[in-house]
Scaffold this motif. Structure first.
Motif, PDB file in Angstrom:
ATOM      1  N   ASP A 169       0.813  -1.208   0.000  1.00  0.00           N
ATOM      2  CA  ASP A 169       0.000   0.000   0.000  1.00  0.00           C
ATOM      3  C   ASP A 169       0.855   1.270   0.000  1.00  0.00           C
ATOM      4  O   ASP A 169       0.494   2.272  -0.616  1.00  0.00           O
ATOM      5  CB  ASP A 169      -0.939  -0.017   1.207  1.00  0.00           C
ATOM      6  N   ARG A 215       0.386   5.102  -3.672  1.00  0.00           N
ATOM      7  CA  ARG A 215      -0.331   6.308  -3.251  1.00  0.00           C
ATOM      8  C   ARG A 215       0.138   7.528  -4.033  1.00  0.00           C
ATOM      9  O   ARG A 215       0.425   8.580  -3.462  1.00  0.00           O
ATOM     10  CB  ARG A 215      -0.142   6.543  -1.746  1.00  0.00           C
ATOM     11  N   GLN A 224      -4.095   4.162  -7.918  1.00  0.00           N
ATOM     12  CA  GLN A 224      -5.445   3.799  -7.489  1.00  0.00           C
ATOM     13  C   GLN A 224      -6.077   4.849  -6.589  1.00  0.00           C
ATOM     14  O   GLN A 224      -7.306   4.929  -6.482  1.00  0.00           O
ATOM     15  CB  GLN A 224      -5.433   2.439  -6.778  1.00  0.00           C
ATOM     16  N   ASP A 225      -5.274   5.693  -5.958  1.00  0.00           N
ATOM     17  CA  ASP A 225      -5.812   6.748  -5.095  1.00  0.00           C
ATOM     18  C   ASP A 225      -5.861   8.111  -5.785  1.00  0.00           C
ATOM     19  O   ASP A 225      -6.301   9.089  -5.185  1.00  0.00           O
ATOM     20  CB  ASP A 225      -4.974   6.869  -3.820  1.00  0.00           C
ATOM     21  N   HIS A 268      -8.830   2.377 -13.058  1.00  0.00           N
ATOM     22  CA  HIS A 268      -9.729   1.486 -12.327  1.00  0.00           C
ATOM     23  C   HIS A 268     -10.461   0.544 -13.285  1.00  0.00           C
ATOM     24  O   HIS A 268     -10.596   0.815 -14.476  1.00  0.00           O
ATOM     25  CB  HIS A 268     -10.714   2.301 -11.499  1.00  0.00           C
ATOM     26  N   GLN A 328      -8.050  -5.546  -3.001  1.00  0.00           N
ATOM     27  CA  GLN A 328      -9.401  -4.977  -3.086  1.00  0.00           C
ATOM     28  C   GLN A 328     -10.459  -6.067  -3.253  1.00  0.00           C
ATOM     29  O   GLN A 328     -11.542  -5.987  -2.678  1.00  0.00           O
ATOM     30  CB  GLN A 328      -9.483  -3.993  -4.255  1.00  0.00           C
ATOM     31  N   HIS A 339     -13.061   4.642  -5.429  1.00  0.00           N
ATOM     32  CA  HIS A 339     -13.163   4.598  -3.970  1.00  0.00           C
ATOM     33  C   HIS A 339     -12.625   5.849  -3.276  1.00  0.00           C
ATOM     34  O   HIS A 339     -13.151   6.235  -2.228  1.00  0.00           O
ATOM     35  CB  HIS A 339     -12.464   3.343  -3.432  1.00  0.00           C
ATOM     36  N   ILE A 340     -11.614   6.506  -3.835  1.00  0.00           N
ATOM     37  CA  ILE A 340     -11.084   7.701  -3.174  1.00  0.00           C
ATOM     38  C   ILE A 340     -12.019   8.888  -3.374  1.00  0.00           C
ATOM     39  O   ILE A 340     -12.181   9.727  -2.479  1.00  0.00           O
ATOM     40  CB  ILE A 340      -9.665   8.008  -3.666  1.00  0.00           C
ATOM     41  N   TYR A 356     -11.850   8.869   8.495  1.00  0.00           N
ATOM     42  CA  TYR A 356     -11.201   9.306   7.258  1.00  0.00           C
ATOM     43  C   TYR A 356     -11.638  10.735   6.952  1.00  0.00           C
ATOM     44  O   TYR A 356     -12.340  11.003   5.987  1.00  0.00           O
ATOM     45  CB  TYR A 356     -11.503   8.334   6.122  1.00  0.00           C
ATOM     46  N   TYR A 382      -5.150  17.046   1.477  1.00  0.00           N
ATOM     47  CA  TYR A 382      -5.103  15.699   0.885  1.00  0.00           C
ATOM     48  C   TYR A 382      -5.654  15.719  -0.540  1.00  0.00           C
ATOM     49  O   TYR A 382      -5.081  15.119  -1.451  1.00  0.00           O
ATOM     50  CB  TYR A 382      -5.894  14.704   1.737  1.00  0.00           C
ATOM     51  N   MET A 415      -3.633  14.722  -4.064  1.00  0.00           N
ATOM     52  CA  MET A 415      -3.987  13.547  -4.855  1.00  0.00           C
ATOM     53  C   MET A 415      -4.797  13.860  -6.102  1.00  0.00           C
ATOM     54  O   MET A 415      -5.228  12.951  -6.806  1.00  0.00           O
ATOM     55  CB  MET A 415      -4.782  12.558  -3.985  1.00  0.00           C
TER      56      MET A 415
END
Length: 524
Positions: free
Chosen positions: A192, A196, A266-267, A278, A321, A381-382, A439, A445, A449
């Motif tokens: 993980d 990121r 993925q993020d 994705h 996942q 998902h993010i 979260y 953040y 991202m």
């Protein structure tokens, strides 16, 4: 072998011949299920119902995709067995599962057995488990998940705090996926930290595979029956897979074109594309047109055949996942229901802002994420966790309203997967059963991202003032008002120490700005 849309169409001799009725729910479209191997004296039944279209306001694409996939599946079943498929607009449709089953059973004089696959949703299990319409009721596995519900106590023992990492490792050991004997491939369970990264401007984003399924006949039926929905849909070009063949096509496209950099980005969030790297396989998986085993094994096979293009970190992030998080939240759902649906740890009670339904907001991250959801019935998902979910959390929105929004707007949203992700992971309403900390984040953040902040009306660098990013002051306001509940959390200590170091006048300015935003929440 025949497919009927009305019970009265089935010839009387056949009705007298059926000994067993088997129910297929709209998310049980697994043509490889073992009960299709023996269909003698069996009548399969499927129903489109207002019960399912009306329990929340759904996205048009979600309803159309489910009904289109169900109809396509029924056509395939009809080549192998007898099936009664009741459309939403049938005058004989009772629009309720229990009443439809009772009506059908009454028309089958020799019926001895009623059989159904274990439902994935608690509300449907409650309906079916109380039903008595034949001499024998039988519940069978859906033959989809890696862990059956009768193994729940083995993997998530009652009374013990569930830990995703422990669960994930146990599934890896049980399946042998990405294992080297008893040890994880590469000597590491989780990559993980390597996955990121924001999306650089120089990175080429794969072109998504598209479908053009004509669902005009379904949308016309929905409109004629005044089904209330949201979002956008081109009826002549529904861009969701509605068959196993299309689902396999989507899978193959993903492993060849997106998997090589899936984990890395993925993020990431970007205005350059709604999908990025994705897979968009969640609808196919959640309707069971494809299985988690074949998804994971197809991805691993591609990794093994092309290790120069796909690193271990990329494949591990994807496998985690599917066999980790997806299986984990399902078991949490079944272990904790029905009480889980009532959790509201922070006693949040504000109404969901209107722009969640319209995307009409000056906050660019929310505008882009919500507009994408309205356009595609999809967000990754993010976007769900750190934009729409994060804002609802720090603004103190009623989790019941947040649940209803997520459950309605996304094509892949079924309660077993939506509820733990939303009420638990996103809103921390379960008090930390799933997530070890809320979260919640400031705009920093999102700026790190994504490229959303670059063209936003608000300034992500400002914490107070009329042009300051609402995420900034709302974040600190959230921490301040819930200090008694969160200060002892070891993962939150650093943030509270940072807050305490700020001068009192700066704290006051931030909190006053947040109060202004909360009073004018619908105007942001």
């Amino acid at each position: 072998m025949s497919l009927w849309n009305y019970l009265e169409q089935i010839p009387t001799p056949l009705r007298q011949n059926y000994r067993e009725m088997r129910l297929i729910l709209g998310d049980q479209l697994n043509i490889r299920h073992s009960w299709f191997e023996d269909t003698e004296q069996v009548l399969f039944v499927m129903f489109e119902m207002r019960q399912e279209t009306d329990y929340v306001r759904h996205h048009q694409q979600k309803v159309a995709a489910f009904f289109a996939a169900m109809r396509a599946f029924a056509d395939v079943v009809g080549t192998m067995a007898d099936i009664l498929y009741v459309r939403l607009d049938s005058p004989k449709n009772q629009q309720n599962l229990v009443e439809n089953l009772a009506k059908t059973a009454k028309a089958l004089p020799q019926l001895e057995k009623f059989c159904f696959q274990q439902p994935d949703e608690y509300r449907l299990a409650e309906q079916l488990n109380k039903l008595s319409i034949a001499k024998t009721n039988e519940v069978v596995s859906s033959e989809h998940f890696l862990v059956d519900l009768d193994q729940l106590e083995q993997f998530l023992p009652t009374g013990k705090s569930p830990l995703l990492e422990n669960f994930y490792r146990s599934i890896r050991r049980a399946t042998g996926y990405l294992m080297d004997g008893a040890e994880p491939l590469g000597g590491q369970w989780n990559f993980d930290q390597d996955n990121r990264h924001a999306l650089p401007a120089s990175e080429t984003v794969p072109t998504p595979v598209t479908f053009s399924n004509n669902v005009e006949h379904i949308t016309q039926m929905l409109q004629a029956n005044h089904v209330e929905m949201l979002g956008k849909l081109e009826p002549e070009a529904l861009n969701w897979p509605i068959s196993r063949r299309q689902s396999r096509e989507l899978l193959q496209h993903f492993v060849r074109h997106a998997l090589p950099k899936f984990g890395l980005y993925q993020d990431a969030m970007s205005t350059r594309g709604y999908l990025l790297f994705h897979s968009r396989l969640s609808f196919s998986l959640n309707t069971k047109m494809i299985t988690p085993r074949e998804v994971v094994e197809t991805a691993i096979a591609e990794f093994e055949s092309n290790p120069q293009a796909i690193s271990l970190a990329q494949i591990e992030g994807f496998v985690r996942q599917i066999i980790g998080w997806r299986e984990f939240v399902r078991l949490i759902y079944w272990r904790e229901m029905p009480a889980y649906k009532e959790h509201n740890f922070f006693a949040a009670k504000r109404d969901l802002p209107q722009y969640y339904w319209t995307a009409e907001t000056k906050m660019n991250c929310l505008q882009k994420s919500i507009q994408q959801s309205l356009d595609y019935s999809y967000a990754h998902h993010i976007q769900r966790l750190m934009v729409t979910g994060n804002f609802a959390l720090i603004a103190g929105i009623d989790p019941n309203q947040v649940d209803a929004w997520y459950l309605g707007i996304y094509a892949d949203a079924i309660e077993w997967v939506e509820l733990p992700n939303t009420r638990g992971m996103s809103q921390f309403a379960d008090g930390g059963l799933i997530a070890t900390k809320p979260y919640a984040s400031s705009g920093n953040y999102i700026n790190k991202m994504s490229n959303y902040c670059q063209s936003c009306y608000y300034d992500v660098k400002l914490k107070s003032g009329p042009k300051s990013c609402p995420f900034n002051s709302l974040y600190w306001h959230f921490l301040n008002r819930h200090r008694d509940q969160l200060a002892a959390n070891p993962r939150m200590g650093l943030m509270y120490r940072q807050w305490d170091k700020r001068p009192a006048e700066e704290q006051d300015a931030i909190l006053q700005q947040a109060d202004t935003w909360l009073v004018n929440l619908n105007e942001l």
